[in-house]
Design a protein around this motif. Structure first.
Motif, PDB file in Angstrom:
ATOM      1  N   TRP A 140      42.561  33.294  43.026  1.00 48.98           N
ATOM      2  CA  TRP A 140      42.412  34.597  43.671  1.00 48.98           C
ATOM      3  C   TRP A 140      43.122  34.663  45.017  1.00 48.98           C
ATOM      4  CZ3 TRP A 140      41.240  38.975  41.521  1.00 48.98           C
ATOM      5  CH2 TRP A 140      40.503  38.979  40.335  1.00 48.98           C
ATOM      6  N   CYS A 156      45.390  36.936  49.013  1.00 43.79           N
ATOM      7  CA  CYS A 156      44.299  37.891  48.822  1.00 43.79           C
ATOM      8  C   CYS A 156      43.127  37.518  49.733  1.00 43.79           C
ATOM      9  CB  CYS A 156      43.830  37.881  47.362  1.00 43.79           C
ATOM     10  SG  CYS A 156      44.917  38.779  46.248  1.00 43.79           S
ATOM     11  N   ARG A 159      39.329  39.728  48.585  1.00 40.77           N
ATOM     12  CA  ARG A 159      39.307  39.601  47.133  1.00 40.77           C
ATOM     13  C   ARG A 159      38.932  40.916  46.461  1.00 40.77           C
ATOM     14  NH1 ARG A 159      36.487  35.067  43.182  1.00 40.77           N
ATOM     15  NH2 ARG A 159      36.311  36.422  41.353  1.00 40.77           N
ATOM     16  N   CYS A 162      41.966  42.983  45.970  1.00 40.31           N
ATOM     17  CA  CYS A 162      42.832  42.458  44.910  1.00 40.31           C
ATOM     18  C   CYS A 162      42.249  42.751  43.536  1.00 40.31           C
ATOM     19  CB  CYS A 162      43.028  40.958  45.095  1.00 40.31           C
ATOM     20  SG  CYS A 162      44.114  40.560  46.491  1.00 40.31           S
ATOM     21  N   GLU A 163      40.935  42.627  43.401  1.00 42.79           N
ATOM     22  CA  GLU A 163      40.303  42.943  42.120  1.00 42.79           C
ATOM     23  C   GLU A 163      40.492  44.415  41.783  1.00 42.79           C
ATOM     24  OE1 GLU A 163      36.330  41.339  42.866  1.00 42.79           O
ATOM     25  OE2 GLU A 163      36.699  39.967  41.193  1.00 42.79           O
TER      26      GLU A 163
END
Length: 473
Positions: A140, A156, A159, A162-163
């Motif tokens: 990640w 990232c 996170r 990014c997700e």
């Protein structure tokens, strides 16, 4: 005198012990040397056997190229290396502006390396998944960031952000399985397809893979068929994809490199399942989306037939069956590499320059011969690295992880109505029992483990994910 004799007598046991110790050390040394020589001799004999098998295989590859290469020849250097050569006078139209040279007419390849690499593809997952990012140590933080063009950062750190970028195209687990299909057609975009009527033959495959903006309609049906299952697309094709798909909501889109705003806008307008290619970098002589489509197909299919890849020496210019000619990737090296892959049993080439269209493949080494060569190449590689034994399917796993087999399918809670109708369930909720027998057997042999590449094309960098079921825990 007595004292001297007594002293000498008292020293005798010590001398005897020293001599016995020296004799023991010498014996151990001799045994060790003999053992080393025996082991070395045994290894040398084993190496000789592997080299014999691979040399025989090289001869078969050489014969295959001579019969199927339409002018190409293979010169053997040793049990692993060979040179593929084009006939003198072949027109090299590709000019390398960086090095200011025209493309050469011969290329060196390592057959041992190639057969090991491509056998891995048969067992791998080539779609990026959440489980891969979760299991990979830098999944990640580092890797995910490389796949998001609009992130604006090389890591990232957030996170959740990014997700949010990846949710729509990130399945929890592999949506497709090795050997899921028996036969697959990978259809390139070459203008040579207009010289053929391969359409019906292409449509008879279990799955068909196409590239970028290649149209599928009645105008070109007799040349390229109408069946559409998978399409690998690059950034430049994103803006035109809605029109290209033309209502084909079942065709799965695989994004080749990174997500970005153009793709995001396209995805919002389409109900088609969309995934992200796992991003393997292959530098073995053939480049472009077509090569990636072959990689993708090989990870799902037993037999991969390729059409429209202009692989023969008589080809002199870049054309496309649906548009005006344009400059493409270096043609000669790509064609040589595809020919090598055919003679390694990886793909089967279909071309209008081959008059014989009776689907006869006796020139290609048999599956049994190929398996023997693969085993020999693997053993030789391990022996040379001092890693004998442990030659199972997980020998190259560097990272291991375990995940629960159950999990959400692709998609995020804020999907629009169009995306909510996307048929992800067709693949991602497919029960193992519904797959063809060969796929089920392979899954059992692998112990429910999915193999992923980490980076580049190193043979020793795999991420391996073991799937478990809640009923087992």
């Amino acid at each position: 005198m007595r004292t001297a004799k007594s002293s000498a007598a008292s020293r005798r046991p010590a001398v005897i012990l020293i001599l016995l110790g020296a004799a023991l050390v010498f014996s151990v040394l001799i045994v060790s040397i003999q053992s080393s020589l025996f082991t070395g001799s045994r290894r040398s004999v084993a190496d000789s056997e592997e080299i014999r098998v691979l040399s025989d295989f090289q001869s078969r590859v050489q014969q295959c190229v001579a019969r199927r290469g339409l002018g190409l020849t293979a010169d053997i250097i040793d049990h692993c290396k060979l040179v593929l050569k084009f006939p003198e006078g072949t027109n090299s139209t590709w000019y390398n502006a960086q090095f200011k040279i025209f493309e050469p007419l011969e290329y060196k390849y390592d057959v041992c390396e190639a057969i090991l690499l491509w056998e891995q593809y048969r067992n791998m997952t080539t779609v990026l998944t959440r489980e891969y990012l979760d299991v990979r140590p830098d999944g990640w933080l580092d890797y995910a960031a490389k796949r998001i063009a609009q992130l604006g950062a090389d890591k990232c750190y957030n996170r959740s952000l990014c997700e949010e970028h990846l949710n729509l195209i990130l399945p929890a687990k592999p949506p497709f399985h090795p050997r899921q299909f028996k036969t697959c057609a990978v259809v390139g975009n070459s203008g040579d397809l207009l010289k053929t009527e391969f359409g019906q033959e292409i449509d008879e495959h279990d799955a068909v893979f196409r590239d970028n903006e290649a149209p599928v309609n009645e105008k070109y049906a007799k040349h390229v068929g109408l069946k559409r299952d998978f399409r690998l697309v690059v950034r430049g094709a994103a803006r035109n994809m809605v029109a290209i798909l033309n209502g084909s909501s079942e065709e799965v889109l695989i994004i080749k490199s990174v997500t970005h705003k153009d793709f995001n806008a396209m995805i919002k307008e389409l109900p088609n399942p969309v995934y992200l290619f796992q991003g393997i970098v292959l530098r073995r002589g053939a480049k472009g989306t077509g090569m990636k489509s072959v990689e993708l197909a090989l990870s799902m299919c037993d037999i991969v037939d390729i059409y429209g890849f202009t692989v023969d020496p008589g080809y002199t210019e870049w054309t496309r069956y649906f548009s005006t000619p344009r400059k493409g990737h270096n043609p000669l090296q790509g064609r040589a590499y595809y020919q090598l892959l055919e003679c390694l049993g990886v793909i089967r080439i279909h071309s209008p320059m081959r008059a014989n269209r009776n689907q006869e493949w006796s020139d290609v080494p048999s599956k049994k011969f190929i398996r023997s060569a693969h085993a020999a190449a693997l053993r030789l590689k391990r022996q040379q690295a001092g890693q004998e034994g442990n030659l199972g399917p997980f020998v190259n796993c560097k990272v291991w992880g375990t995940v629960d087999q159950d999990g959400p399918v692709s998609g995020s809670p804020d999907m629009g109505d169009t995306r909510k109708k996307s048929n992800y369930n067709k693949w991602e909720l497919l029960r193992l029992e519904s797959l063809r027998k060969e796929a089920q057997v392979h899954y059992a042999q692998m112990g429910g483990v999915s193999l992923y590449k980490m980076d580049g094309n190193k043979l020793d960098d795999l991420v391996c994910v073991k799937h478990t079921f809640r009923s087992e825990s």
